[in-house]
Motif scaffolding. Structure first.
Motif, PDB file in Angstrom:
ATOM      1  N   VAL A 287      21.559 -36.020  11.642  1.00  0.00           N
ATOM      2  CA  VAL A 287      22.297 -36.374  10.430  1.00  0.00           C
ATOM      3  C   VAL A 287      23.791 -36.178  10.652  1.00  0.00           C
ATOM      4  CG1 VAL A 287      22.684 -35.760   8.010  1.00  0.00           C
ATOM      5  CG2 VAL A 287      20.349 -35.846   8.922  1.00  0.00           C
ATOM      6  N   ASP A 288      24.165 -35.052  11.257  1.00  0.00           N
ATOM      7  CA  ASP A 288      25.581 -34.787  11.526  1.00  0.00           C
ATOM      8  C   ASP A 288      26.154 -35.824  12.486  1.00  0.00           C
ATOM      9  OD1 ASP A 288      25.381 -32.567   9.884  1.00  0.00           O
ATOM     10  OD2 ASP A 288      25.052 -31.176  11.560  1.00  0.00           O
ATOM     11  N   LEU A 289      25.378 -36.202  13.495  1.00  0.00           N
ATOM     12  CA  LEU A 289      25.819 -37.226  14.438  1.00  0.00           C
ATOM     13  C   LEU A 289      26.037 -38.554  13.727  1.00  0.00           C
ATOM     14  CD1 LEU A 289      26.321 -38.252  17.343  1.00  0.00           C
ATOM     15  CD2 LEU A 289      23.822 -38.578  17.541  1.00  0.00           C
ATOM     16  N   TYR A 290      25.140 -38.914  12.836  1.00  0.00           N
ATOM     17  CA  TYR A 290      25.254 -40.150  12.059  1.00  0.00           C
ATOM     18  C   TYR A 290      26.536 -40.139  11.231  1.00  0.00           C
ATOM     19  CZ  TYR A 290      23.392 -43.876   8.936  1.00  0.00           C
ATOM     20  OH  TYR A 290      23.179 -45.027   8.216  1.00  0.00           O
ATOM     21  N   HIS A 291      26.815 -39.012  10.587  1.00  0.00           N
ATOM     22  CA  HIS A 291      28.041 -38.901   9.787  1.00  0.00           C
ATOM     23  C   HIS A 291      29.282 -39.000  10.660  1.00  0.00           C
ATOM     24  CE1 HIS A 291      25.967 -36.658   6.187  1.00  0.00           C
ATOM     25  NE2 HIS A 291      25.475 -37.857   6.411  1.00  0.00           N
ATOM     26  N   ARG A 292      29.274 -38.345  11.830  1.00  0.00           N
ATOM     27  CA  ARG A 292      30.438 -38.402  12.724  1.00  0.00           C
ATOM     28  C   ARG A 292      30.671 -39.822  13.228  1.00  0.00           C
ATOM     29  NH1 ARG A 292      28.171 -33.760  14.932  1.00  0.00           N
ATOM     30  NH2 ARG A 292      27.571 -34.875  16.849  1.00  0.00           N
ATOM     31  N   ALA A 293      29.578 -40.524  13.508  1.00  0.00           N
ATOM     32  CA  ALA A 293      29.719 -41.901  14.000  1.00  0.00           C
ATOM     33  C   ALA A 293      30.403 -42.777  12.957  1.00  0.00           C
ATOM     34  CB  ALA A 293      28.346 -42.466  14.367  1.00  0.00           C
ATOM     35  N   PHE A 294      30.029 -42.634  11.698  1.00  0.00           N
ATOM     36  CA  PHE A 294      30.681 -43.418  10.650  1.00  0.00           C
ATOM     37  C   PHE A 294      32.139 -43.003  10.482  1.00  0.00           C
ATOM     38  CE2 PHE A 294      26.434 -44.735   9.195  1.00  0.00           C
ATOM     39  CZ  PHE A 294      26.692 -46.056   8.864  1.00  0.00           C
ATOM     40  N   GLU A 295      32.408 -41.722  10.606  1.00  0.00           N
ATOM     41  CA  GLU A 295      33.792 -41.253  10.487  1.00  0.00           C
ATOM     42  C   GLU A 295      34.653 -41.865  11.586  1.00  0.00           C
ATOM     43  OE1 GLU A 295      36.269 -37.021  10.434  1.00  0.00           O
ATOM     44  OE2 GLU A 295      34.082 -37.020  10.542  1.00  0.00           O
ATOM     45  N   GLN A 296      34.120 -41.904  12.806  1.00  0.00           N
ATOM     46  CA  GLN A 296      34.874 -42.494  13.910  1.00  0.00           C
ATOM     47  C   GLN A 296      35.040 -44.003  13.756  1.00  0.00           C
ATOM     48  OE1 GLN A 296      32.875 -41.254  17.497  1.00  0.00           O
ATOM     49  NE2 GLN A 296      33.234 -39.072  17.092  1.00  0.00           N
ATOM     50  N   LEU A 297      34.066 -44.631  13.112  1.00  0.00           N
ATOM     51  CA  LEU A 297      34.151 -46.076  12.883  1.00  0.00           C
ATOM     52  C   LEU A 297      35.029 -46.409  11.678  1.00  0.00           C
ATOM     53  CD1 LEU A 297      30.377 -46.894  13.469  1.00  0.00           C
ATOM     54  CD2 LEU A 297      32.278 -47.705  14.895  1.00  0.00           C
ATOM     55  N   GLY A 298      35.398 -45.390  10.903  1.00  0.00           N
ATOM     56  CA  GLY A 298      36.249 -45.614   9.738  1.00  0.00           C
ATOM     57  C   GLY A 298      35.541 -46.306   8.594  1.00  0.00           C
ATOM     58  N   ARG A 299      34.214 -46.032   8.475  1.00  0.00           N
ATOM     59  CA  ARG A 299      33.436 -46.659   7.408  1.00  0.00           C
ATOM     60  C   ARG A 299      32.708 -45.584   6.612  1.00  0.00           C
ATOM     61  NH1 ARG A 299      31.643 -50.507  11.619  1.00  0.00           N
ATOM     62  NH2 ARG A 299      29.605 -49.465  11.599  1.00  0.00           N
ATOM     63  N   PRO A 300      32.408 -45.852   5.338  1.00  0.00           N
ATOM     64  CA  PRO A 300      31.649 -44.870   4.550  1.00  0.00           C
ATOM     65  C   PRO A 300      30.228 -44.735   5.071  1.00  0.00           C
ATOM     66  CG  PRO A 300      31.949 -46.909   3.312  1.00  0.00           C
ATOM     67  CD  PRO A 300      32.799 -47.028   4.535  1.00  0.00           C
ATOM     68  N   VAL A 301      29.723 -43.510   5.069  1.00  0.00           N
ATOM     69  CA  VAL A 301      28.383 -43.253   5.578  1.00  0.00           C
ATOM     70  C   VAL A 301      27.338 -43.878   4.653  1.00  0.00           C
ATOM     71  CG1 VAL A 301      28.082 -41.051   4.354  1.00  0.00           C
ATOM     72  CG2 VAL A 301      26.907 -41.436   6.537  1.00  0.00           C
ATOM     73  N   LEU A 302      26.241 -44.316   5.246  1.00  0.00           N
ATOM     74  CA  LEU A 302      25.165 -44.976   4.505  1.00  0.00           C
ATOM     75  C   LEU A 302      24.010 -43.999   4.253  1.00  0.00           C
ATOM     76  CD1 LEU A 302      25.168 -48.456   6.277  1.00  0.00           C
ATOM     77  CD2 LEU A 302      26.012 -47.898   3.988  1.00  0.00           C
ATOM     78  N   PRO A 303      23.060 -44.385   3.399  1.00  0.00           N
ATOM     79  CA  PRO A 303      21.972 -43.463   3.030  1.00  0.00           C
ATOM     80  C   PRO A 303      21.054 -43.106   4.194  1.00  0.00           C
ATOM     81  CG  PRO A 303      22.176 -45.232   1.423  1.00  0.00           C
ATOM     82  CD  PRO A 303      23.040 -45.608   2.576  1.00  0.00           C
ATOM     83  N   ILE A 304      20.379 -41.981   4.027  1.00  0.00           N
ATOM     84  CA  ILE A 304      19.378 -41.503   4.974  1.00  0.00           C
ATOM     85  C   ILE A 304      18.061 -41.309   4.230  1.00  0.00           C
ATOM     86  CG2 ILE A 304      18.671 -39.538   6.414  1.00  0.00           C
ATOM     87  CD1 ILE A 304      21.630 -39.160   7.077  1.00  0.00           C
ATOM     88  N   GLY A 305      16.977 -41.774   4.831  1.00  0.00           N
ATOM     89  CA  GLY A 305      15.642 -41.562   4.293  1.00  0.00           C
ATOM     90  C   GLY A 305      14.795 -40.776   5.274  1.00  0.00           C
ATOM     91  N   VAL A 306      13.694 -40.219   4.786  1.00  0.00           N
ATOM     92  CA  VAL A 306      12.773 -39.434   5.611  1.00  0.00           C
ATOM     93  C   VAL A 306      11.355 -39.950   5.389  1.00  0.00           C
ATOM     94  CG1 VAL A 306      11.731 -37.150   5.952  1.00  0.00           C
ATOM     95  CG2 VAL A 306      14.204 -37.351   5.614  1.00  0.00           C
ATOM     96  N   HIS A 307      10.612 -40.091   6.493  1.00  0.00           N
ATOM     97  CA  HIS A 307       9.178 -40.431   6.448  1.00  0.00           C
ATOM     98  C   HIS A 307       8.410 -39.288   7.087  1.00  0.00           C
ATOM     99  CE1 HIS A 307       5.505 -42.486   8.173  1.00  0.00           C
ATOM    100  NE2 HIS A 307       5.827 -41.714   9.203  1.00  0.00           N
ATOM    101  N   SER A 308       7.409 -38.764   6.372  1.00  0.00           N
ATOM    102  CA  SER A 308       6.553 -37.698   6.906  1.00  0.00           C
ATOM    103  C   SER A 308       5.160 -37.830   6.302  1.00  0.00           C
ATOM    104  CB  SER A 308       7.122 -36.314   6.577  1.00  0.00           C
ATOM    105  OG  SER A 308       8.305 -36.043   7.305  1.00  0.00           O
ATOM    106  N   PRO A 309       4.140 -37.309   6.996  1.00  0.00           N
ATOM    107  CA  PRO A 309       2.772 -37.397   6.473  1.00  0.00           C
ATOM    108  C   PRO A 309       2.481 -36.323   5.434  1.00  0.00           C
ATOM    109  CG  PRO A 309       2.770 -36.308   8.605  1.00  0.00           C
ATOM    110  CD  PRO A 309       4.185 -36.755   8.358  1.00  0.00           C
ATOM    111  N   GLY A 310       1.482 -36.592   4.585  1.00  0.00           N
ATOM    112  CA  GLY A 310       1.099 -35.591   3.603  1.00  0.00           C
ATOM    113  C   GLY A 310      -0.103 -36.009   2.787  1.00  0.00           C
ATOM    114  N   TYR A 311      -0.522 -35.097   1.931  1.00  0.00           N
ATOM    115  CA  TYR A 311      -1.701 -35.333   1.079  1.00  0.00           C
ATOM    116  C   TYR A 311      -1.643 -34.339  -0.068  1.00  0.00           C
ATOM    117  CZ  TYR A 311      -6.572 -35.577  -0.447  1.00  0.00           C
ATOM    118  OH  TYR A 311      -7.719 -35.723  -1.186  1.00  0.00           O
TER     119      TYR A 311
END
Length: 330
Positions: free
Chosen positions: A215-239
């Protein structure tokens, strides 16, 4: 201002068992998935995703066709893949199928693009595993160009070039909602940012907080690209069941059967009760009462800053009636 959390469900169309304990035909499994999605829509769940696989234990090989059937039975829920294996597909056809689904569903289509966790689609469709990286990189590059909904000029090594090519039908809203599914590769995280696409983290084992560096890497990449960060989702199993004990007792045997089958293919040892309990307590298995699962989801999305949580509610041959009850409790 923080975005509200969206709850979603997804499934691979795991081949479930009938009342006699025997595996159901794939056709019946697919019809059951449609009913599960209809229930999710009635309950107000935000997203329903279906995975793409080409093997005996999962029934969904053509996600868009199944999602179109679901679209005709639902009114609100967003519908997408989880994931589309772009490496072994044609980016233009993927875009056309999902833009058609978007039109048929009144703007509710999404696509999650990924390389998938299985490789059976490569020999099935005539691709070499030695081209694994090149196929995904080039096809994602072309798909990103298609998202602009402009005439496409593109050249690569995996297909003939395009020269000022129009692709139809266009998406009425102007852009097809597209995520990149990532299982833990830093390169994939940076690639998602480079193409200005939201990130869907597939967290299927271990402490979900271990994904915070991505997540931190994703945020840094957007900061370096000069663009606003986009949403993050999570997929995991459950019941989910009425109590923690009931949920674990009902899930264990079927979850172990699925986990051990896949594990045998990948050289993993069989899963014991202790590993199952650790994943339920501290890992990425969201099993228990509604209150227990809600607390665990809240902890994960808070730790990772996620705006969507997708529960893979199907787990091996667990019967359809139990899956429906788990959806109701979600």
């Amino acid at each position: 201002m923080a975005q509200p959390l969206e709850l979603g469900l997804d499934t691979f169309g795991d081949v479930t068992t009938g009342p006699d304990g025997a595996p159901l035909p794939h056709g019946q499994v697919l019809r059951n998935v449609i009913e599960e999605a209809v229930l999710a829509d009635q309950l107000g769940i935000g997203f329903f995703g279906v995975g793409e696989h080409h093997r005996a234990d999962f029934a969904v090989s053509a996600p868009e066709v199944l999602l179109a059937a679901i679209a005709g039975r639902t009114t609100q829920i967003h519908l997408g893949s989880a994931v589309t294996v772009l490496s072994s597909d044609d980016p233009i056809r993927v875009f056309q199928r999902f833009s058609t689904l978007d039109a048929a569903s009144g703007g509710r289509a999404e696509v999650i693009l990924g390389r998938g966790s299985f490789t059976e689609s490569f020999p099935l469709f005539g691709y070499e595993l030695s081209d694994y990286e090149t196929l995904f990189e080039e096809k994602l590059d072309l798909f990103a160009a298609l998202l602009k909904q402009e005439p496409v000029t593109w050249q690569g090594s995996t297909r003939p070039p395009l020269r000022n090519q129009h692709v139809y039908p266009p998406v009425e809203s102007g852009r097809l909602k597209t995520w990149i599914g990532v299982g833990g590769s830093p390169e994939s995280v940076v690639r998602a940012a480079r193409y200005d696409l939201p990130l869907a983290l597939a967290i299927i084992g271990g402490d979900p907080k271990r994904f915070r560096p991505y997540v931190d890497l994703y945020h840094r990449a957007f900061e370096q690209l000069g663009r606003p960060v986009l949403p993050i989702g999570v997929h995991s199993p459950g019941y989910i069941a009425d109590t923690d004990i009931q949920a674990r007792e009902e899930l264990f045997a079927d979850y172990k059967r699925m986990r051990d089958k896949i594990g045998a293919e990948r050289g993993w040892p069989p899963m014991g009760q202790g590993e199952f309990e650790r994943e339920a307590e501290h890992g990425s298995l969201y099993v228990g009462s509604p209150e227990t699962v809600a607390r665990k989801i809240a902890a994960t999305v808070t730790a990772l800053g996620a705006v969507r949580f997708q529960l893979k509610y199907s787990a091996g041959p667990l019967p359809h009636d139990k899956l429906m009850r788990s959806i109701e409790l979600y």
